[in-house]
Design a protein around this motif. Structure first.
Motif, PDB file in Angstrom:
ATOM      1  N   ALA A  86     -12.443   6.646   3.849  1.00 63.53           N
ATOM      2  CA  ALA A  86     -11.393   5.629   3.860  1.00 63.53           C
ATOM      3  C   ALA A  86     -10.280   6.089   4.783  1.00 63.53           C
ATOM      4  N   SER A  87      -9.572   5.151   5.355  1.00 63.96           N
ATOM      5  CA  SER A  87      -8.420   5.499   6.191  1.00 63.96           C
ATOM      6  C   SER A  87      -7.351   6.140   5.330  1.00 63.96           C
ATOM      7  N   PHE A  88      -6.732   7.147   5.869  1.00 66.05           N
ATOM      8  CA  PHE A  88      -5.715   7.828   5.073  1.00 66.05           C
ATOM      9  C   PHE A  88      -4.447   8.027   5.912  1.00 66.05           C
ATOM     10  N   VAL A  89      -3.366   8.342   5.212  1.00 69.67           N
ATOM     11  CA  VAL A  89      -2.100   8.579   5.875  1.00 69.67           C
ATOM     12  C   VAL A  89      -1.579   9.961   5.490  1.00 69.67           C
ATOM     13  N   SER A 134     -10.126   6.458  12.247  1.00 67.53           N
ATOM     14  CA  SER A 134      -8.830   5.803  12.157  1.00 67.53           C
ATOM     15  C   SER A 134      -8.027   6.379  10.998  1.00 67.53           C
ATOM     16  N   TYR A 135      -6.820   6.775  11.268  1.00 66.31           N
ATOM     17  CA  TYR A 135      -5.931   7.278  10.225  1.00 66.31           C
ATOM     18  C   TYR A 135      -4.505   7.114  10.746  1.00 66.31           C
ATOM     19  N   SER A 140      -2.776  -2.730   7.537  1.00 64.32           N
ATOM     20  CA  SER A 140      -3.907  -1.947   7.036  1.00 64.32           C
ATOM     21  C   SER A 140      -3.555  -1.379   5.669  1.00 64.32           C
ATOM     22  N   THR A 141      -4.524  -0.702   5.103  1.00 67.35           N
ATOM     23  CA  THR A 141      -4.216   0.085   3.912  1.00 67.35           C
ATOM     24  C   THR A 141      -4.645   1.511   4.186  1.00 67.35           C
ATOM     25  N   PHE A 142      -3.687   2.411   4.143  1.00 67.52           N
ATOM     26  CA  PHE A 142      -4.000   3.826   4.334  1.00 67.52           C
ATOM     27  C   PHE A 142      -3.768   4.525   3.001  1.00 67.52           C
ATOM     28  N   ASN A 143      -4.701   5.360   2.620  1.00 69.03           N
ATOM     29  CA  ASN A 143      -4.569   6.041   1.340  1.00 69.03           C
ATOM     30  C   ASN A 143      -3.850   7.361   1.495  1.00 69.03           C
ATOM     31  N   ALA A 144      -3.063   7.677   0.483  1.00 68.39           N
ATOM     32  CA  ALA A 144      -2.370   8.958   0.487  1.00 68.39           C
ATOM     33  C   ALA A 144      -3.374  10.075   0.202  1.00 68.39           C
ATOM     34  N   TRP A 198       0.823  -1.210   0.000  1.00 68.63           N
ATOM     35  CA  TRP A 198       0.000   0.000   0.000  1.00 68.63           C
ATOM     36  C   TRP A 198       0.859   1.263   0.000  1.00 68.63           C
ATOM     37  N   CYS A 199       2.033   1.178   0.623  1.00 69.34           N
ATOM     38  CA  CYS A 199       2.933   2.325   0.630  1.00 69.34           C
ATOM     39  C   CYS A 199       3.495   2.565  -0.767  1.00 69.34           C
ATOM     40  N   LEU A 200       3.866   1.468  -1.428  1.00 69.83           N
ATOM     41  CA  LEU A 200       4.482   1.602  -2.749  1.00 69.83           C
ATOM     42  C   LEU A 200       3.473   2.097  -3.783  1.00 69.83           C
TER      43      LEU A 200
END
Lengths: 252, 447
Positions: free
Chosen positions: B187-190, B218-219, B67-71, B12-14
């Protein structure tokens, strides 16, 4: 005011008080003397409500109520005050803040208006004079970094502010030099009225030269073995505690 | 096998990075982008740490990794106004204020103030265009990412945050307030806020970094701050970590101290379900003073970890460290305090204290002082305690008429105020007093 009947108390399974009987009326000063380990401090702590002690037998009536059923804070609000033998240091809580919270809790309980900061400060200043206390102690954390003498003086100062009905002074003389002893004793005497009573717990007769008791009781091995007038203290000083052990009365 | 798992967790980071690169358009030609790419490569190699890694022994980041956090690629005000900020931030801050929403600078909600010539109080994204020469002298030079996956990840996504530059001899009186807001999102985000603070010779500044959220969602906040304290500078940094109780927060601060500089950090953490603060201070010249104060308040399922490193590289430096924690509920605390005294660092005076107050039988603390001393003429002390409220003190207060709850609160508050009283900014002290009272009340209602 206070009636103790056949009080037994233990800590960690060791029985310290083994049947104490004592009656204290308004206006009286009682001295409780005894050798080390006889249970003097235990009696003081049990009266104040220290939960570490387990009362296995007997009862204590204070102003018609069962004292042993009351939480420590309720006892204080009803007028009991213990001057600790070893006052506890409380870092981060200032003397003024602590004492104001205590006084207002007691006043609220008695249906009195809580004091605001100005009223409280003027009361405190007046009471500090009685104890000849340095005002800088007010803003310092409770007992933290106080000398032994300052701690004891602080106890009596708190007593002067809280105005208890029944004051229990636990070894207040220990750690005091002769000048401090006189000031503290003077303070206690000034606070005496016909309505309140004092129990002075002490190992030595010295303090009783300044706070003159109406009654002296000798506690040995968890029992009051002899009671008398103020002259008993002098006799004790002269003959020592072994003499009492040998000539023990029946419980008073 | 491990490698495989790590790779999958990095996915998910990549893929975020691919999107991020696209969103940069022409900016990807800048020098900084080469650093981003290198950091991302490093991250891909390192992967998220596991509890087998000594540095992460007591803190599992598996909930983040799996998890998957969206940019969040662009700025969106997301309904944040002055009005809904007001209840969340410190009142009565007179100085300038930079607000970031989900990692992006909000010009509308910020007030960059007016400063003497040469002072920069701006967002990093703008500074990368306008003050690129100045920024390049410092940015990414202190926050090493070769052994820290989260710093590598932050560097990979380096885009926005605060840039503060105080030129020689300038004293900035009012604190500079940096607010990082996370908003509601489906959606969860970062977000990866990146701050750079450079304080030149004989300059002084006071900075507050505050992490807040408007919703209890949650983020993931992964933030890095680099601080350069020049010759004889005085820098006070306060971090208030007040994320949502479902949020993940990893924050790393890297401090580089020049000759006779005086640096103070106050790190107060009470948000997040999983939070980790890393502070690394390098005392790289003689005569430095370094003070690290920390306070954790946690309850419920919170896990708050503080890792500090004070590196005494040169002689005649002093460091004072006081970290306290108040743990309630089933919360977990971690403290790891490293102090290195290098061979050259004679006459070092280092003092470390870690004290934990447990308000519940179900709370746990792991504390580890770690002193590594290679010089022989030094004074280093450390102490750690973990305990409950003092029964003697409670009885003493109650024997004066104060009820049991009030007595507990009084002692707990006093324990915390030992740290919060050290913050020089009055507004922050008052804010923290309010936070403490609210936590005490909450603790009571939960029994």
């Amino acid at each position: 005011m206070l009636e103790i009947k056949n009080l037994h108390a233990s800590i960690n399974g060791n029985e310290i008080l083994r049947g104490v009987n004592l009656r204290v009326n308004s206006g009286e000063v009682h001295a409780i003397m005894g050798p080390n380990g006889s249970g003097k401090s235990t009696l003081a702590q049990v009266l104040a409500g220290r939960e570490a002690y387990e009362v296995s037998k007997g009862n204590v009536t204070y102003e018609g109520n069962n004292l042993l059923d009351m939480a420590p804070e309720d006892r204080a609000r009803e007028g009991i005050f213990l001057a600790f033998q070893y006052p506890v240091e409380i870092p981060g809580v200032s003397n003024t803040y602590f004492l104001k919270a205590a006084l207002n809790a007691i006043r609220k309980h008695r249906g009195l208006e809580e004091l605001d900061a100005v009223e409280f400060l003027s009361l405190v200043k007046q009471r500090m004079k009685i104890l000849d206390m340095d005002q800088s102690l007010l803003n310092r954390p409770v007992n933290e970094g106080f000398s032994g003498g300052e701690k004891k003086r602080n106890e009596i100062f708190q007593m002067a502010v809280l105005e208890p009905k029944l004051a229990i002074l636990d070894e207040t003389d220990s750690g005091l030099d002769i000048d401090a002893l006189r000031i503290v004793a003077d303070g206690v005497n000034k606070l005496r009225t016909k309505e309140n009573a004092t129990i002075v717990v002490t190992h030595y007769q010295r303090l009783l030269n300044y706070i003159i008791p109406d009654f002296v009781h000798v506690l040995v091995d968890g029992r009051i073995v002899r009671s008398g007038g103020k002259e008993l203290a002098l006799e004790l000083e002269d003959k020592g505690y072994d003499w009492v052990r040998e000539h023990a009365d029946v419980n008073v | 096998m491990t490698q495989l798992t790590n790779n999958r967790q990095n996915d998910w980071c990549l893929s975020n990075f691919e999107l991020f690169e696209k969103s940069l358009n022409g900016d990807s030609a800048l020098h900084i982008h080469a650093i981003r790419k290198a950091a991302m490569e490093r991250f891909a190699k390192l992967g998220f740490p596991t509890t087998r890694d000594e540095e992460w022994r007591f803190t599992s980041v598996a909930p983040i990794a799996s998890s998957t956090f969206n940019a969040v690629l662009d700025y969106a005000p997301d309904g944040i106004t002055e009005k809904n900020l007001k209840n969340l931030i410190v009142d009565g801050m007179n100085g300038s204020r930079l607000v970031f929403i989900n990692g992006h600078f909000s010009r509308d909600l910020s007030d960059c103030g007016s400063f003497p010539h040469g002072v920069k109080v701006e967002n990093l994204s703008g500074a990368l265009k306008n003050d690129i020469g100045l920024v390049n002298q410092y940015l990414t030079r202190y926050a090493r990412y070769d052994d820290n996956a989260f710093t590598a990840l932050n560097t990979g996504f380096l885009h926005d945050g605060a840039f503060i530059y105080v030129p020689e001899g300038i004293v900035i009186e009012d604190p500079i307030y940096l607010v990082f807001v996370s908003t509601e999102s489906d959606a969860s985000f970062v977000s990866h806020p990146r701050n750079l603070i450079v304080v030149s010779r004989n300059a002084q500044v006071c900075i507050v970094e505050h992490y807040i959220s408007v919703e209890k969602n949650s983020y993931f906040t992964n933030t890095v701050t680099e601080i350069v304290a020049g010759d004889h500078s005085v820098v006070e940094h306060t971090k208030l970590q007040s994320e949502s109780l479902k949020a993940f927060h990893i924050g790393s601060m890297y401090v580089h101290q020049g000759p006779a500089s005086n640096f103070t950090s106050n790190s107060i953490s009470f948000g997040g379900v999983l939070a980790r603060n890393n502070i690394t201070a390098l005392l790289d010249a003689e005569g430095c003073e370094c003070t690290l104060n920390g306070l954790t308040l946690s309850t419920g399922q919170q896990h708050i970890d503080n890792h500090t490193t004070i590196d005494h590289a040169k002689p005649h430096c002093n460091s004072h460290e006081l970290y306290k924690a108040i743990l309630d509920g089933k919360s977990k605390g971690v403290f790891n305090g490293k102090i290195y005294v290098r061979k050259d660092a004679q006459k070092t005076d280092a003092k470390q204290t870690n004290k934990t107050l447990l308000l519940s039988d179900n709370a746990t603390m792991n504390t580890k002082p770690q002193l590594e001393i290679f010089a022989d003429d030094v004074k280093c002390t450390h102490g750690a305690t973990v305990g409950y409220l003092d029964a003697e003190a409670l009885f003493y207060l109650r024997s004066r008429g104060i009820d049991s709850e009030a007595a507990r609160d009084m002692l707990t508050y006093a324990f915390a105020s030992d740290v919060t009283d050290r913050v020089k900014i009055e507004g922050v002290r008052e804010y923290l007093s309010g936070v403490l009272h609210a936590r005490l009340e909450q603790g009571r209602s939960e029994g």
